[in-house]
Design an enzyme around this catalytic site. Structure first.
Site, PDB file in Angstrom:
ATOM      1  N   GLY A  14       0.835  -1.208   0.000  1.00  0.00           N
ATOM      2  CA  GLY A  14       0.000   0.000   0.000  1.00  0.00           C
ATOM      3  C   GLY A  14       0.866   1.252   0.000  1.00  0.00           C
ATOM      4  O   GLY A  14       0.656   2.195  -0.772  1.00  0.00           O
ATOM      5  N   ASP A  72       8.988   5.210   7.696  1.00  0.00           N
ATOM      6  CA  ASP A  72       8.356   4.543   8.829  1.00  0.00           C
ATOM      7  C   ASP A  72       7.161   5.389   9.214  1.00  0.00           C
ATOM      8  O   ASP A  72       7.228   6.617   9.248  1.00  0.00           O
ATOM      9  CB  ASP A  72       9.317   4.394  10.010  1.00  0.00           C
ATOM     10  CG  ASP A  72       8.825   3.290  10.943  1.00  0.00           C
ATOM     11  OD1 ASP A  72       8.692   2.141  10.479  1.00  0.00           O
ATOM     12  OD2 ASP A  72       8.536   3.566  12.115  1.00  0.00           O
ATOM     13  N   PHE A 155      -5.193   1.339   2.828  1.00  0.00           N
ATOM     14  CA  PHE A 155      -4.708   0.138   3.522  1.00  0.00           C
ATOM     15  C   PHE A 155      -4.649   0.435   5.016  1.00  0.00           C
ATOM     16  O   PHE A 155      -5.022   1.522   5.466  1.00  0.00           O
ATOM     17  CB  PHE A 155      -3.322  -0.273   2.983  1.00  0.00           C
ATOM     18  CG  PHE A 155      -2.223   0.711   3.310  1.00  0.00           C
ATOM     19  CD1 PHE A 155      -2.014   1.831   2.511  1.00  0.00           C
ATOM     20  CD2 PHE A 155      -1.419   0.548   4.426  1.00  0.00           C
ATOM     21  CE1 PHE A 155      -1.017   2.751   2.810  1.00  0.00           C
ATOM     22  CE2 PHE A 155      -0.412   1.462   4.738  1.00  0.00           C
ATOM     23  CZ  PHE A 155      -0.213   2.563   3.925  1.00  0.00           C
ATOM     24  N   LYS A 178      -6.416  11.020  -0.992  1.00  0.00           N
ATOM     25  CA  LYS A 178      -5.690  10.658   0.238  1.00  0.00           C
ATOM     26  C   LYS A 178      -4.282  11.248   0.190  1.00  0.00           C
ATOM     27  O   LYS A 178      -3.820  11.852   1.159  1.00  0.00           O
ATOM     28  CB  LYS A 178      -5.625   9.129   0.406  1.00  0.00           C
ATOM     29  CG  LYS A 178      -4.837   8.746   1.655  1.00  0.00           C
ATOM     30  CD  LYS A 178      -4.631   7.260   1.850  1.00  0.00           C
ATOM     31  CE  LYS A 178      -3.588   7.034   2.946  1.00  0.00           C
ATOM     32  NZ  LYS A 178      -3.209   5.636   3.124  1.00  0.00           N
ATOM     33  N   ARG A 184       1.750  10.795   4.722  1.00  0.00           N
ATOM     34  CA  ARG A 184       2.750  10.399   3.713  1.00  0.00           C
ATOM     35  C   ARG A 184       2.739  11.371   2.539  1.00  0.00           C
ATOM     36  O   ARG A 184       3.799  11.742   2.029  1.00  0.00           O
ATOM     37  CB  ARG A 184       2.437   8.968   3.230  1.00  0.00           C
ATOM     38  CG  ARG A 184       3.444   8.401   2.251  1.00  0.00           C
ATOM     39  CD  ARG A 184       3.225   6.907   2.044  1.00  0.00           C
ATOM     40  NE  ARG A 184       3.286   6.183   3.299  1.00  0.00           N
ATOM     41  CZ  ARG A 184       2.200   5.754   3.972  1.00  0.00           C
ATOM     42  NH1 ARG A 184       0.993   5.904   3.493  1.00  0.00           N
ATOM     43  NH2 ARG A 184       2.351   5.153   5.144  1.00  0.00           N
TER      44      ARG A 184
END
Ligand code: ITT
Length: 201
Positions: A14, A72, A155, A178, A184
């Site tokens: 994802g 991360d 995800f 998104k 992210r």
């Protein structure tokens, strides 16, 4: 002219999809861990997203000459004192799945009123080359933990993360929507700015 090679140091499909689509306008030839190092894995033992992202990015350095990008990320829930945090992927240990991780969060949050359901997603991105960190970026997005799952895009915890400005969970947003608001997406936007500034690739 040959394209600059970039290793995407993630095993999460994802995540990889989101990062690849964001970087598609750059002339990188992107390699995945599955293609290049299918038998190796980095054990995440850091206490922070930054420690883990640095570790992942540098882990493959001795075998890969070109750029390496690692990320991360995770979910921090205020009412759970920041959990699942760096343990987000493994929250339902010993055999974690997105489904079980979500169930565990919803169980722990059962009966918690809306004003105590604040949460944030955090993303830490680290770009490195030849054992040296070139750029580190940390971004987040704040929202609320829902009472039930909603939406089928994305995800991980997306179906239970409500984003108030758009009145939807992240799993109800199209991939590009998104990316335009997520932790992210925000970190990748800064990475893009950096790449342009640095003249990379
Ligand atoms: P790599 O370490 O190989 O990149 P991973 O899935 O183990 O893959 P992390 O250690 O960074 O990645 O854990 C991130 C977890 O946090 C991920 O598995 C999800 O459960 C959650 N997460 C992160 N970003 C998310 C997002 O955009 N939407 C939903 N859940 C997310």
């Amino acid at each position: 002219m040959s394209k600059e090679r970039l290793l995407l140091a993630t095993t999460n499909k994802g995540k990889a999809k989101e990062i690849e689509s964001f970087l598609s306008e750059f002339p990188f030839k992107i390699f995945t861990l599955q293609e290049v190092f299918p038998k190796q894995s980095f054990v995440e033992e850091g206490n922070t997203f930054a420690e883990n992202a640095r570790g992942k990015s540098l882990f493959y350095s001795h075998q890969w000459e070109d750029l390496i990008l690692a990320e991360d990320s995770g979910l921090e829930i205020e009412h759970l004192k920041g959990a699942p945090g760096v343990l987000s992927a493994r929250f339902s240990w010993p055999q974690p799945t997105d489904e079980k991780n979500i169930r565990k969060v919803l169980d722990l949050m059962e009966g918690v009123p809306l004003d105590k359901r604040k949460a944030r997603f955090v993303s830490c991105i680290v770009l490195s080359q030849k054992g040296k960190i070139i750029k580190e970026i940390k971004e987040n997005v704040t929202g609320l933990i829902t009472y039930e799952k909603k939406g089928s895009y994305g995800f991980g915890y997306d179906p239970i993360f409500y984003y108030p400005p758009l009145k939807k969970t992240l799993a109800e947003l199209l991939p590009e929507e998104k990316n335009s608001v997520s932790h992210r997406g925000r970190a990748l936007k800064k990475l893009k700015e950096y790449l342009v500034e640095a003249g990379l690739p």
